[in-house]
Design a protein around this motif. Structure first.
Motif, mmCIF file in Angstrom:
data_model
loop_
_atom_site.group_PDB
_atom_site.id
_atom_site.type_symbol
_atom_site.label_atom_id
_atom_site.label_comp_id
_atom_site.label_asym_id
_atom_site.label_seq_id
_atom_site.Cartn_x
_atom_site.Cartn_y
_atom_site.Cartn_z
ATOM 1 N N GLN A 147 31.653 10.749 28.715
ATOM 2 C CA GLN A 147 30.686 10.402 27.674
ATOM 3 C C GLN A 147 30.389 8.906 27.682
ATOM 4 O O GLN A 147 29.241 8.481 27.533
ATOM 5 C CB GLN A 147 31.222 10.811 26.291
ATOM 6 C CG GLN A 147 31.248 12.302 26.036
ATOM 7 C CD GLN A 147 29.848 12.899 25.900
ATOM 8 O OE1 GLN A 147 28.893 12.207 25.582
ATOM 9 N NE2 GLN A 147 29.729 14.193 26.164
ATOM 10 N N LEU A 149 30.634 6.813 30.168
ATOM 11 C CA LEU A 149 29.852 6.429 31.348
ATOM 12 C C LEU A 149 28.405 6.873 31.211
ATOM 13 O O LEU A 149 27.480 6.158 31.625
ATOM 14 C CB LEU A 149 30.484 7.016 32.606
ATOM 15 C CG LEU A 149 31.772 6.318 33.045
ATOM 16 C CD1 LEU A 149 32.548 7.177 34.018
ATOM 17 C CD2 LEU A 149 31.441 4.963 33.661
ATOM 18 N N ALA A 150 28.210 8.051 30.621
ATOM 19 C CA ALA A 150 26.843 8.510 30.378
ATOM 20 C C ALA A 150 26.135 7.517 29.458
ATOM 21 O O ALA A 150 24.968 7.171 29.671
ATOM 22 C CB ALA A 150 26.844 9.909 29.773
ATOM 23 N N GLY A 151 26.864 7.030 28.473
ATOM 24 C CA GLY A 151 26.292 6.049 27.558
ATOM 25 C C GLY A 151 25.990 4.729 28.246
ATOM 26 O O GLY A 151 24.957 4.116 28.010
ATOM 27 N N CYS A 152 26.891 4.280 29.109
ATOM 28 C CA CYS A 152 26.669 3.046 29.862
ATOM 29 C C CYS A 152 25.423 3.174 30.731
ATOM 30 O O CYS A 152 24.600 2.256 30.806
ATOM 31 C CB CYS A 152 27.874 2.745 30.763
ATOM 32 S SG CYS A 152 29.343 2.191 29.885
ATOM 33 N N TYR A 153 25.303 4.299 31.361
ATOM 34 C CA TYR A 153 24.130 4.550 32.203
ATOM 35 C C TYR A 153 22.858 4.450 31.385
ATOM 36 O O TYR A 153 21.901 3.777 31.759
ATOM 37 C CB TYR A 153 24.246 5.930 32.847
ATOM 38 C CG TYR A 153 23.005 6.376 33.567
ATOM 39 C CD1 TYR A 153 22.623 5.802 34.775
ATOM 40 C CD2 TYR A 153 22.194 7.383 33.038
ATOM 41 C CE1 TYR A 153 21.477 6.211 35.435
ATOM 42 C CE2 TYR A 153 21.052 7.797 33.690
ATOM 43 C CZ TYR A 153 20.696 7.216 34.880
ATOM 44 O OH TYR A 153 19.563 7.612 35.525
#
Lengths: 269, 269
Positions: A147, A149-153
């Motif tokens: 989650q 990393l998805a947010g960082c992306y």
DNA sequence: CGAACCCTTGACAGAAATCAACTAAGGTGG
DNA sequence: CCACCTTAGTTGATTTCTGTCAAGGGTTCG
């Protein structure tokens, strides 16, 4: 093992859960990344990690180096920047309490950004090998990392969209309004970082930012040194045209909602 | 449910594992995202998913909309683009076989980019709810998604660094050399997408790209229509200064290495 | 107190966007 | 099959924007 450029006393005691003070552990534990993970997982990471106090202007990471540690800013402020053939640009500023360069640690890949302290800072270093072992053994931790990393992306996508879809003045206006929004819609506030750093983050030169800031007076925002005063909100907002697709969700509106998404490491400035 | 702008027949058969042909399933199964995940997990996703054949220029996704499906390009080509106040920019081009907008599906958040087919394409749609259920139940799948997202993030970081650290000619040169590298170092090749799209991807106008391409003849690269010929590799490379931190690992050098990292969805052009 | 360093301002040069016109290629429909 | 239309690409002229260089004011820190 930990390079300490300034040669100051860094508390690299032998590993042990008492290495990291409880107060710090509590702050770190509250991060979305560690939410609801098994206590043994968390404790093993804390035992393996190093707690460093560093003066300002210390380089923590050099891009291209192997990602040996996941970093967590506990106190202070850290700049993430990138370099190429003599040029240097600010990519993000990380403030407590946040992790940074999670992606490199997870992928066991070279850092894509360098990092340096902007102030005296306290940084927690978690060995990447331990991090990877922990995500492999604790599925809740893996879900959290996913989650995060998805947010960082998504944050990086928004940053890129900002660069490509808005011109200089719009980027600045949007940034200032986002800052105002973070403070609950305050009309006046202080810039949290140096202007030259802001300029680089937004993809312009300091001179350009300086001139553009001055010109914003005509659009409803006066800047005097570090102080920002939004004098005509409606007018200023019509210049920036804030949008969730470019600026992220409104933190105020968000708190009212039922399920607030996890806070995101990196890319706050 | 699926908006089909062209009003053409879309094959939304009732769900069932035979909806998705075996050939397609094999291609999808080979994606890093699905590697080593439990067969039941994979089959449940295939059963829940929709297999669509679409003509070119169909909008699959509109930014801001809820991320109802994870998309996989099985055949054809898809453009990811972003819009704001009348402007539009290309963010990426996705080619088979790749997933796209994984992050939005995982986070159950609105799409940050729109998508349209550039050619007649075959797209597999996996309902985001099923995707999230699958990562929650299959820890290997969660690990894969985590790795994939970390890779997507890093790709986007590189793209942003490109925009901020290189000027127009350098960006173009770097792009062309990356293309050449993908083809094993070929001196001559054809551009895979329209120039106006390339221009937008690299953050410039078509006119600007046109002029810049012409000027590259003096630096060792001739362009004639879609055809690219690198006439003086050493000279051209000294202009681009390819670097793993900006351009990703060299695919040739990579194959020689022991552990090749998973292929990354999105951001290939 | 001096030395950096940040910020600002002005003058200028260079880069890029815009506007407009024209060519070429591809697809459509008669 | 050809005329027509649409669209991508190119080129030129022009304007706007942005970076660069240089200098000076102000602040911080040793």
């Amino acid at each position: 093992m930990i390079i300490n450029q300034m040669g100051d006393i860094s508390n690299l005691e032998s590993e042990g859960s008492d290495t990291v003070p409880n107060r710090i552990q509590d702050d770190v534990r509250a991060l979305y990344l560690f939410r609801d993970i098994a206590e043994v997982t968390f404790q093993s990471l804390m035992r393996a990690s190093y707690d460093q106090s560093l003066p300002q202007q210390v380089t923590l990471i050099r891009e291209g180096a192997p990602a040996d540690f996941l970093h967590i800013v506990v106190e202070g402020m850290v700049e993430l920047f990138a370099t190429s053939s003599g040029r240097e640009v600010t990519m993000a500023v990380v403030r407590p309490v946040s992790t940074f360069i999670l992606a490199a640690s997870i992928r066991d890949a070279p850092y894509l950004m360098s990092a340096r302290t902007l102030q005296r800072s306290r940084i927690l270093l978690i060995p990447s090998a331990d991090l990877r072992a922990a995500v492999a053994s604790d599925s809740q931790f893996a879900m959290n990392a996913m989650q995060e990393l998805a947010g960082c992306y998504r944050s990086m996508v928004r940053h890129t969209k900002n660069l490509k879809l808005r011109n200089t003045r719009e980027r600045i206006a949007a940034y200032l309004l986002r800052q105002s929004r973070l403070l609950g819609g305050a009309a006046g506030f202080s810039l949290p970082v140096e202007k030259r750093l802001l300029a680089s983050y937004m993809g312009m030169t300091p001179e350009n930012l300086s001139r553009a800031l001055k010109s914003l007076a005509a659009d409803g925002c006066k800047i005097d040194g570090q102080r920002v005063i939004i004098t005509d909100r409606a007018r200023f907002e019509s210049l920036a045209e804030l949008s969730p697709m470019l600026d992220g969700p409104d933190p105020v509106a968000e708190q009212a909602g039922v399920s607030l998404p996890p806070p995101i490491a990196e890319l706050q400035i």
